[in-house]
Scaffold this motif. Structure first.
Motif, PDB file in Angstrom:
ATOM      1  N   GLU A  85     -13.002   2.268  -1.073  1.00 18.42           N
ATOM      2  CA  GLU A  85     -12.679   2.859  -2.360  1.00 18.42           C
ATOM      3  C   GLU A  85     -11.338   3.592  -2.310  1.00 18.42           C
ATOM      4  OE1 GLU A  85     -14.671   6.178  -5.266  1.00 18.42           O
ATOM      5  OE2 GLU A  85     -15.994   4.862  -4.135  1.00 18.42           O
ATOM      6  N   THR A  86     -11.079   4.248  -1.199  1.00 21.73           N
ATOM      7  CA  THR A  86      -9.816   4.963  -1.020  1.00 21.73           C
ATOM      8  C   THR A  86      -9.182   4.540   0.301  1.00 21.73           C
ATOM      9  OG1 THR A  86     -10.906   6.805   0.109  1.00 21.73           O
ATOM     10  CG2 THR A  86     -10.661   6.980  -2.288  1.00 21.73           C
ATOM     11  N   ARG A  88      -6.947   2.346   1.040  1.00 20.17           N
ATOM     12  CA  ARG A  88      -6.969   0.894   1.231  1.00 20.17           C
ATOM     13  C   ARG A  88      -5.832   0.406   2.128  1.00 20.17           C
ATOM     14  NH1 ARG A  88      -9.014  -1.344  -4.584  1.00 20.17           N
ATOM     15  NH2 ARG A  88     -11.203  -0.964  -4.162  1.00 20.17           N
TER      16      ARG A  88
END
Length: 164
Positions: A85-86, A88
């Motif tokens: 989600e974060t 990346r």
């Protein structure tokens, strides 16, 4: 299995040593690099699902052979990045680094014809001569990788944790 475990242990050792200089490279992110080291061996899924089955499902010609190449690692690391989600870019870099460590260590192993696989696809299908340093099925390879990982783990626990 010994070959796959060796790649994971080498990725652990490389990631842990890199983590000594990079504060953000915690054990959580080292695990991502270890997963990346497994990516090139995903071509073994062909043992469970045949290429004709995948071709029928996709409606286009398909081969598992390209998975164990630079291009395959680049694409699969990108697909794996979608699970995050974060962070990346960090995840992509570590998945790619793990996969590249796998490909580089495979590039120096012994092949019957003296040339490594065509692991540089899509840049080239050329097969370079290999130094024939090891056979991946030898137990000694796993023992060396395990010894390396244990030494790095001990150093990390002994000196790095004490200095924190």
């Amino acid at each position: 299995m010994a070959d796959l475990l060796s790649h994971v242990l080498v990725a652990y050792a490389l990631g842990t040593v890199a983590g000594w200089r990079l504060e953000w490279l915690s054990s959580r992110w080292i695990a991502v690099a270890m997963v990346g080291a497994v990516v090139p061996d995903l071509n073994r899924i062909g043992l469970l699902v045949g290429e004709p089955t995948v071709e029928a499902a996709l409606g286009t010609p398909f081969s598992f052979g390209a998975i164990q190449t630079l291009g395959g690692v680049i694409v699969l690391a990108g697909i794996g990045t979608l699970c995050f989600e974060t962070h990346r870019f960090r995840a992509y870099g570590l998945l790619l680094a793990g996969g590249l460590s796998h490909l580089l260590f495979d590039a120096i192993k012994r092949y019957a014809d003296g040339e490594a696989g065509a692991w540089l696809f899509p840049l080239t299908w050329a097969r370079h001569p290999t130094p024939n340093l090891y056979v991946s099925s030898e137990p000694a390879v796993l023992l060396v990788a395990l010894s390396l990982a244990v030494c790095v783990w001990a150093l990390d626990r002994r000196w790095v944790d004490e200095s924190s």
